[in-house]
Design a protein around this motif. Structure first.
Motif, PDB file in Angstrom:
ATOM      1  N   UNK A 128       0.932  -1.306  -0.020  1.00  0.00           N
ATOM      2  CA  UNK A 128      -0.156   0.031  -0.061  1.00  0.00           C
ATOM      3  C   UNK A 128       0.813   1.289  -0.049  1.00  0.00           C
ATOM      4  N   UNK A 129       0.382   2.089  -0.955  1.00  0.00           N
ATOM      5  CA  UNK A 129       1.168   3.452  -1.010  1.00  0.00           C
ATOM      6  C   UNK A 129       0.234   4.499  -0.507  1.00  0.00           C
ATOM      7  N   UNK A 130       0.668   5.639  -0.133  1.00  0.00           N
ATOM      8  CA  UNK A 130      -0.233   6.815  -0.012  1.00  0.00           C
ATOM      9  C   UNK A 130       0.547   8.031  -1.034  1.00  0.00           C
ATOM     10  N   UNK A 131      -0.535   8.583  -1.669  1.00  0.00           N
ATOM     11  CA  UNK A 131      -0.144   9.430  -2.535  1.00  0.00           C
ATOM     12  C   UNK A 131      -0.457  10.851  -2.127  1.00  0.00           C
ATOM     13  N   UNK A 132       0.474  11.737  -1.799  1.00  0.00           N
ATOM     14  CA  UNK A 132       0.149  13.244  -1.082  1.00  0.00           C
ATOM     15  C   UNK A 132       0.276  14.052  -2.358  1.00  0.00           C
ATOM     16  N   UNK A 133      -1.047  14.657  -2.477  1.00  0.00           N
ATOM     17  CA  UNK A 133      -0.763  15.733  -3.536  1.00  0.00           C
ATOM     18  C   UNK A 133      -0.253  16.936  -2.984  1.00  0.00           C
ATOM     19  N   UNK A 134       0.559  17.522  -3.532  1.00  0.00           N
ATOM     20  CA  UNK A 134       1.019  18.809  -2.944  1.00  0.00           C
ATOM     21  C   UNK A 134       0.874  20.078  -3.975  1.00  0.00           C
ATOM     22  N   UNK A 135       0.642  21.160  -3.679  1.00  0.00           N
ATOM     23  CA  UNK A 135       0.586  22.291  -4.521  1.00  0.00           C
ATOM     24  C   UNK A 135      -0.940  22.850  -4.231  1.00  0.00           C
TER      25      UNK A 135
ATOM     26  N   UNK B 174     -10.831  13.244 -12.403  1.00  0.00           N
ATOM     27  CA  UNK B 174     -12.045  11.996 -12.515  1.00  0.00           C
ATOM     28  C   UNK B 174     -11.509  11.104 -13.404  1.00  0.00           C
ATOM     29  N   UNK B 175     -10.977  11.157 -14.701  1.00  0.00           N
ATOM     30  CA  UNK B 175     -10.787  10.292 -15.427  1.00  0.00           C
ATOM     31  C   UNK B 175      -9.578   9.183 -14.790  1.00  0.00           C
ATOM     32  N   UNK B 176      -8.554  10.032 -14.191  1.00  0.00           N
ATOM     33  CA  UNK B 176      -7.594   9.263 -13.824  1.00  0.00           C
ATOM     34  C   UNK B 176      -8.024   8.366 -12.516  1.00  0.00           C
ATOM     35  N   UNK B 177      -8.670   9.190 -11.756  1.00  0.00           N
ATOM     36  CA  UNK B 177      -9.180   8.280 -10.424  1.00  0.00           C
ATOM     37  C   UNK B 177     -10.178   7.007 -10.963  1.00  0.00           C
ATOM     38  N   UNK B 178     -10.659   7.522 -12.029  1.00  0.00           N
ATOM     39  CA  UNK B 178     -11.812   6.534 -12.705  1.00  0.00           C
ATOM     40  C   UNK B 178     -10.870   5.324 -13.015  1.00  0.00           C
ATOM     41  N   UNK B 179      -9.732   5.556 -13.603  1.00  0.00           N
ATOM     42  CA  UNK B 179      -8.861   4.720 -14.014  1.00  0.00           C
ATOM     43  C   UNK B 179      -8.421   3.727 -12.988  1.00  0.00           C
ATOM     44  N   UNK B 180      -8.001   4.278 -11.939  1.00  0.00           N
ATOM     45  CA  UNK B 180      -7.477   3.687 -10.800  1.00  0.00           C
ATOM     46  C   UNK B 180      -8.440   2.672 -10.139  1.00  0.00           C
TER      47      UNK B 180
ATOM     48  N   UNK C 228       4.559   1.929  -8.255  1.00  0.00           N
ATOM     49  CA  UNK C 228       3.803   3.098  -7.638  1.00  0.00           C
ATOM     50  C   UNK C 228       4.335   4.606  -8.353  1.00  0.00           C
ATOM     51  N   UNK C 229       5.533   4.575  -8.602  1.00  0.00           N
ATOM     52  CA  UNK C 229       5.774   5.823  -9.267  1.00  0.00           C
ATOM     53  C   UNK C 229       5.480   5.828 -10.682  1.00  0.00           C
ATOM     54  N   UNK C 230       5.447   4.886 -11.466  1.00  0.00           N
ATOM     55  CA  UNK C 230       4.823   4.633 -12.731  1.00  0.00           C
ATOM     56  C   UNK C 230       3.255   4.895 -12.602  1.00  0.00           C
ATOM     57  N   UNK C 231       2.515   4.498 -11.622  1.00  0.00           N
ATOM     58  CA  UNK C 231       1.293   4.810 -11.746  1.00  0.00           C
ATOM     59  C   UNK C 231       0.931   6.411 -11.455  1.00  0.00           C
ATOM     60  N   UNK C 232       1.908   7.056 -10.514  1.00  0.00           N
ATOM     61  CA  UNK C 232       1.768   8.382 -10.063  1.00  0.00           C
ATOM     62  C   UNK C 232       2.236   9.294 -11.188  1.00  0.00           C
ATOM     63  N   UNK C 233       2.813   8.706 -12.124  1.00  0.00           N
ATOM     64  CA  UNK C 233       3.221   9.544 -13.332  1.00  0.00           C
ATOM     65  C   UNK C 233       1.993  10.045 -14.038  1.00  0.00           C
ATOM     66  N   UNK C 234       1.107   9.047 -14.045  1.00  0.00           N
ATOM     67  CA  UNK C 234      -0.321   9.506 -14.928  1.00  0.00           C
ATOM     68  C   UNK C 234      -1.160  10.585 -14.225  1.00  0.00           C
ATOM     69  N   UNK C 235      -0.763  11.059 -12.963  1.00  0.00           N
ATOM     70  CA  UNK C 235      -1.612  12.030 -12.284  1.00  0.00           C
ATOM     71  C   UNK C 235      -1.503  13.268 -13.066  1.00  0.00           C
ATOM     72  N   UNK C 236      -2.813  14.078 -13.322  1.00  0.00           N
ATOM     73  CA  UNK C 236      -2.859  15.281 -13.947  1.00  0.00           C
ATOM     74  C   UNK C 236      -1.944  16.497 -13.066  1.00  0.00           C
ATOM     75  N   UNK C 237      -1.576  16.176 -11.862  1.00  0.00           N
ATOM     76  CA  UNK C 237      -1.230  17.352 -11.148  1.00  0.00           C
ATOM     77  C   UNK C 237       0.112  17.850 -11.957  1.00  0.00           C
ATOM     78  N   UNK C 238       0.681  16.916 -12.393  1.00  0.00           N
ATOM     79  CA  UNK C 238       1.939  17.604 -13.173  1.00  0.00           C
ATOM     80  C   UNK C 238       1.779  18.272 -14.192  1.00  0.00           C
ATOM     81  N   UNK C 239       0.406  18.511 -14.746  1.00  0.00           N
ATOM     82  CA  UNK C 239       0.234  19.375 -15.827  1.00  0.00           C
ATOM     83  C   UNK C 239      -0.040  20.941 -15.224  1.00  0.00           C
ATOM     84  N   UNK C 240      -0.147  21.130 -14.036  1.00  0.00           N
ATOM     85  CA  UNK C 240      -0.219  22.405 -13.490  1.00  0.00           C
ATOM     86  C   UNK C 240       0.941  22.600 -12.557  1.00  0.00           C
ATOM     87  N   UNK C 241       2.200  21.802 -12.571  1.00  0.00           N
ATOM     88  CA  UNK C 241       3.269  21.910 -12.118  1.00  0.00           C
ATOM     89  C   UNK C 241       3.298  21.558 -10.652  1.00  0.00           C
TER      90      UNK C 241
END
Lengths: 421, 115
Positions: free
Chosen positions: B3-10, B31-37, B89-102
């Motif tokens: 189990x991993x916890x993803x913390x969204x910062x920003x 929504x789409x990203x979490x829908x995918x998870x 887990x890192x590979x999964x995290x890379x799909x997160x849209x958070x990176x689009x807004x830096x």
């Protein structure tokens, strides 16, 4: 507001409530899970009560459907936030319903047209799970997808509320103990389950079309619902099997004769006496269109043959110019696949048109174990009447009279008896 | 599976420079990203956090107002994700849209406590 206006509003609301409650129950059951179906039904019930309370003395909202969906959705969201409820939700969308990131968005999505249809389809398939009896399947479909009350279902089946209540209760227990889910059956089981769904819709339609129910309105409603659900099946690529189209075609042909089947006093008008102007041309053309689509596959189902028979009748300019040879051929094919006595009787009547009524009588007499059936006796009576042998016909009609409780049928047989004198 | 916890910062919401339309699109991507998870069956609890709160600290249990650090470091929410190992887990995290807004996504394995 005048009284008549008031009635109009009530009527509109009734119609709206019945249709929308079926959709909302389907969606909310998809959300809460099949074994929590009561939760879904409670929310819908509350929503409708609230609508009644808010609309009764005021104006209807501009978009009553959207009002209902919003209210039901908000109630569902409140309930979904309860920790006690959360652990009960174990379906594929559960993580999205448990997260505040996605809960509202997902619930909005569930009430969009595509998702509503998907929920209705899932519900249809789940209601027709092999461990649920045919009788219970149809009752459950009427309750959950068609928005009929227990009383209305009892009414439709000419039985009492208690019987239906018990049947539904047992079915819901079964859903829980057998863990029946709303997941689509796997590819290998899909076709068999679709057959079961079609069978239930066929029963539902026949319940409306053939039942001797005194209230015409209830019967038409049942047929309309069966057709609506059959259309849902044909619109989805997963379930648009040729035999689904065949059944839908059959329903269209039968429904096209609704207005002509009863006279203005509510008495039965037989096929040969029906005014074909009253047949619904639109439904006949839809029937033709669907039957065309039904012929795309390789396999033939009973529905194909039954629809082809109905098509030959519906597209005939009048009774005498009906293609009886074709119809007889179709009946022979049907009988080679099923030993249904009603089909046997119907075939004999067609045989009467092709090879003469004596032949029909001798074949009817060979059908065993059906002498206590009303339709069997009226058929024999009718064949003797065609031969102008009134004294032979009379005992059959007299016997038939003792074998039915339907007012419309009793009246028809009485008329036949009068003609015998 | 771990189990991993993803913390969204920003900074949540006002991703400077985004038009209302862009914001909506961005939200739909989440929504789409979490829908995918969820569809992959790897999504556990997942909640957004309000940007306000209180901090209780020290032996004296001093209460101060949040937010506590600068906006781009603030935790805006979390998701529990099941993955084979940290690399997956890192590979999964890379799909997160958070990176689009830096933004930043912190991947933290959940520690199993030995009794």
């Amino acid at each position: 507001m005048s009284e008549s206006n008031d009635n109009e509003v009530n009527k509109m609301v009734d119609h709206l409530f019945r249709h929308e409650s079926g959709k909302m129950v389907a969606v909310l059951t998809r959300v809460f899970g099949f074994s929590n179906i009561e939760q879904a039904e409670d929310i819908v019930q509350d929503t409708i009560i609230r609508a009644l309370e808010s609309w009764k003395f005021g104006k209807l909202p501009d978009n009553p459907q959207a009002w209902l969906y919003r209210t039901a959705k908000n109630k569902a969201i409140d309930i979904l936030r309860r920790e006690k409820v959360k652990h009960k939700i174990v379906n594929d969308i559960a993580p999205l319903l448990k997260s505040e990131y996605t809960l509202g968005f997902k619930m909005n999505e569930m009430f969009t047209e595509n998702e509503i249809r998907d929920s209705e389809l899932r519900m249809m398939f789940a209601c027709c799970h092999p461990s649920i009896s045919h009788e219970a399947q149809v009752s459950l479909i009427l309750k959950t997808l068609c928005g009929l009350s227990v009383k209305e279902i009892g009414n439709a089946f000419l039985t009492n509320e208690e019987t239906i209540q018990k049947r539904l209760y047992r079915t819901k227990e079964k859903i829980k103990t057998d863990h029946i889910s709303l997941d689509y059956p796997g590819a290998d089981a899909m076709q068999a389950r679709t057959y079961a769904v079609l069978k239930a819709l066929y029963l539902l339609f026949n319940e409306g079309y053939n039942s001797s129910h005194p209230q015409k309105l209830i019967r038409e409603d049942l047929c309309e619902e069966a057709m609506r659900l059959a259309i849902l099946l044909t619109e989805n690529p997963k379930t648009s099997y040729p035999h689904a189209y065949a059944l839908l075609a059959l329903m269209c042909y039968h429904a096209s004769r609704f207005a002509a089947r009863l006279d203005d006093k509510g008495f039965i008008v037989l096929l040969q006496d029906q005014n074909r102007i009253q047949w619904n041309k639109f439904l006949i053309s839809k029937g033709n269109e669907y039957l065309n689509k039904a012929s795309e596959g390789e396999t033939i189902h009973d529905y194909h043959i039954e629809a082809a028979i109905a098509s030959a009748h519906a597209n005939a300019p009048n009774y005498s110019e009906t293609n009886w040879n074709l119809i007889l051929l179709l009946y022979n094919t049907l009988l080679s696949r099923t030993q249904n006595p009603v089909v046997q009787i119907n075939r004999c009547l067609v045989l009467g048109e092709v090879e003469g009524h004596e032949k029909a009588i001798s074949e009817l007499e060979q059908i065993k174990g059906f002498t206590e059936n009303c339709y069997y006796n009226t058929s024999l009576g009718e064949m003797w009447m065609r031969l102008s042998k009134k004294e032979k016909a009379k005992p059959y009609f007299q016997k038939a009279l003792t074998l039915t409780s339907s007012n419309a049928e009793i009246e028809l047989i009485r008329r036949k008896l009068l003609a015998c004198n | 599976m771990e189990k991993f916890i993803f913390l969204y910062r920003g900074k949540d919401g006002g991703h400077g420079g985004l038009s209302p339309d862009d914001m909506q699109k961005h939200m739909e991507k989440w929504q789409a990203w979490m829908g995918g998870l969820a569809k992959q069956g790897i999504m556990g609890d997942s909640q957004p956090l309000k940007p306000t709160g209180k901090q209780v600290s020290g032996t004296k249990k001093v209460i101060t107002d949040g937010p506590f650090i600068e906006a781009k470091e603030m935790v805006g929410g979390f998701t529990v994700v099941n993955a084979k190992d940290i690399n997956e887990a890192i590979e999964i995290a890379k799909g997160c849209p958070i990176f689009e807004v830096d933004g930043k996504l912190e991947v933290r394995p959940i520690q199993k406590m030995e009794m």
